[in-house]
Enzyme design. Sequence first.
Site, PDB file in Angstrom:
ATOM      1  N   CYS A 113       0.845  -1.194   0.000  1.00 51.99           N
ATOM      2  CA  CYS A 113       0.000   0.000   0.000  1.00 51.99           C
ATOM      3  C   CYS A 113       0.883   1.247   0.000  1.00 51.99           C
ATOM      4  O   CYS A 113       1.751   1.402   0.858  1.00 51.99           O
ATOM      5  CB  CYS A 113      -0.904  -0.010   1.236  1.00 51.99           C
ATOM      6  SG  CYS A 113      -1.678   1.575   1.607  1.00 51.99           S
ATOM      7  N   GLU A 114       0.659   2.150  -0.947  1.00 57.39           N
ATOM      8  CA  GLU A 114       1.513   3.331  -1.038  1.00 57.39           C
ATOM      9  C   GLU A 114       1.189   4.379   0.024  1.00 57.39           C
ATOM     10  O   GLU A 114       1.955   5.325   0.211  1.00 57.39           O
ATOM     11  CB  GLU A 114       1.425   3.965  -2.428  1.00 57.39           C
ATOM     12  CG  GLU A 114       0.113   4.642  -2.765  1.00 57.39           C
ATOM     13  CD  GLU A 114       0.123   5.250  -4.154  1.00 57.39           C
ATOM     14  OE1 GLU A 114      -0.486   6.316  -4.318  1.00 57.39           O
ATOM     15  OE2 GLU A 114       0.719   4.664  -5.072  1.00 57.39           O
ATOM     16  N   HIS A 115       0.079   4.225   0.716  1.00 55.60           N
ATOM     17  CA  HIS A 115      -0.303   5.207   1.736  1.00 55.60           C
ATOM     18  C   HIS A 115       0.288   4.886   3.108  1.00 55.60           C
ATOM     19  O   HIS A 115       0.551   5.790   3.900  1.00 55.60           O
ATOM     20  CB  HIS A 115      -1.822   5.300   1.837  1.00 55.60           C
ATOM     21  CG  HIS A 115      -2.462   5.822   0.595  1.00 55.60           C
ATOM     22  ND1 HIS A 115      -3.626   5.293   0.076  1.00 55.60           N
ATOM     23  CD2 HIS A 115      -2.092   6.806  -0.255  1.00 55.60           C
ATOM     24  CE1 HIS A 115      -3.953   5.946  -1.034  1.00 55.60           C
ATOM     25  NE2 HIS A 115      -3.030   6.858  -1.247  1.00 55.60           N
ATOM     26  N   HIS A 116       0.462   3.591   3.404  1.00 52.14           N
ATOM     27  CA  HIS A 116       0.978   3.209   4.718  1.00 52.14           C
ATOM     28  C   HIS A 116       2.153   2.233   4.648  1.00 52.14           C
ATOM     29  O   HIS A 116       2.685   1.842   5.679  1.00 52.14           O
ATOM     30  CB  HIS A 116      -0.141   2.576   5.560  1.00 52.14           C
ATOM     31  CG  HIS A 116      -1.278   3.510   5.836  1.00 52.14           C
ATOM     32  ND1 HIS A 116      -2.426   3.508   5.078  1.00 52.14           N
ATOM     33  CD2 HIS A 116      -1.433   4.487   6.756  1.00 52.14           C
ATOM     34  CE1 HIS A 116      -3.258   4.435   5.533  1.00 52.14           C
ATOM     35  NE2 HIS A 116      -2.677   5.044   6.547  1.00 52.14           N
ATOM     36  N   GLN A 154      -4.901  -0.484  -5.325  1.00 51.66           N
ATOM     37  CA  GLN A 154      -5.419  -1.588  -6.136  1.00 51.66           C
ATOM     38  C   GLN A 154      -6.049  -1.102  -7.432  1.00 51.66           C
ATOM     39  O   GLN A 154      -5.958  -1.756  -8.471  1.00 51.66           O
ATOM     40  CB  GLN A 154      -6.421  -2.407  -5.311  1.00 51.66           C
ATOM     41  CG  GLN A 154      -6.810  -3.728  -5.973  1.00 51.66           C
ATOM     42  CD  GLN A 154      -7.589  -4.613  -5.023  1.00 51.66           C
ATOM     43  OE1 GLN A 154      -7.331  -4.637  -3.817  1.00 51.66           O
ATOM     44  NE2 GLN A 154      -8.546  -5.356  -5.541  1.00 51.66           N
ATOM     45  N   HIS A 182      -5.988  -5.871   2.468  1.00 54.37           N
ATOM     46  CA  HIS A 182      -5.071  -4.756   2.700  1.00 54.37           C
ATOM     47  C   HIS A 182      -4.784  -4.671   4.196  1.00 54.37           C
ATOM     48  O   HIS A 182      -5.691  -4.454   4.998  1.00 54.37           O
ATOM     49  CB  HIS A 182      -5.696  -3.438   2.215  1.00 54.37           C
ATOM     50  CG  HIS A 182      -5.911  -3.383   0.731  1.00 54.37           C
ATOM     51  ND1 HIS A 182      -5.290  -2.464  -0.069  1.00 54.37           N
ATOM     52  CD2 HIS A 182      -6.677  -4.145  -0.096  1.00 54.37           C
ATOM     53  CE1 HIS A 182      -5.658  -2.646  -1.324  1.00 54.37           C
ATOM     54  NE2 HIS A 182      -6.503  -3.662  -1.372  1.00 54.37           N
ATOM     55  N   CYS A 184      -3.411  -2.355   5.704  1.00 51.70           N
ATOM     56  CA  CYS A 184      -3.684  -1.016   6.230  1.00 51.70           C
ATOM     57  C   CYS A 184      -5.123  -0.917   6.731  1.00 51.70           C
ATOM     58  O   CYS A 184      -5.475   0.002   7.467  1.00 51.70           O
ATOM     59  CB  CYS A 184      -3.406   0.056   5.175  1.00 51.70           C
ATOM     60  SG  CYS A 184      -4.351  -0.110   3.654  1.00 51.70           S
TER      61      CYS A 184
END
Length: 222
Positions: A113-116, A154, A182, A184
């Site tokens: 996940c690019e956010h977390h 995704q 995910h 996250c």
Amino acid sequence: MNTTIEKEIFDIIGDNHQMTSVETPLRPDAFVRSDAQKMEVIEHHFEIIMKELGLDLTDDSLQGTPHRVAKMFVQEIFSGLNPANKPKISVFDNSYQYDKMLVEANISFNSTCEHHFLPIVGKAHIGYVSSGKVIGLSKLNRIVDYFAKRPQVQERMIMQIFNELKTVLETDSVIVVMEATHLCVSSRGIKDESSYTSTLQYGGIFNQKEFRDDFYKMIHKE
């Protein structure tokens, strides 16, 4: 803008799974440094992170961790960022004139996940109808793996796989389904361990419901 407000906005964007482009956002100088140079810098900064967390890097179990993490980032889980690592894909003439749907189901993938920067673990299902070209089955797995090995959301990942398959196979008649858990979502925030995320992209003949239904029947066989 106030720093506190900025952080709140970033949290909202991350929790809402937002992406900004079908292309993975990369700087123009992303590949100026060699892999070895990148690993050296990452190792240095990850050591700082570990120390800030209060970990004792003189411990035998921890002292090699910064190097291991740097190597893992560059050569393994984020290796799909570098176009040099893109799999060489060969297609062949459909000499046996197979004109029905071909499906490769349950392709396992691991992404991030690019956010977390937490794992995304799931399955991809791919179908296509040849317009005169066919692809080796293992190459479908390699395409999924290549686009999975980078920080992702995704929605972007499925579009990248779908667009690559259309280009390689020279047909719009491609369908991709992705189902993933995910971390996250399951290990932080709402901490929901039972939910998963599904995405779907299709074109060409799969715009017709009957063909999509046939595809769903094939991938959901017990």
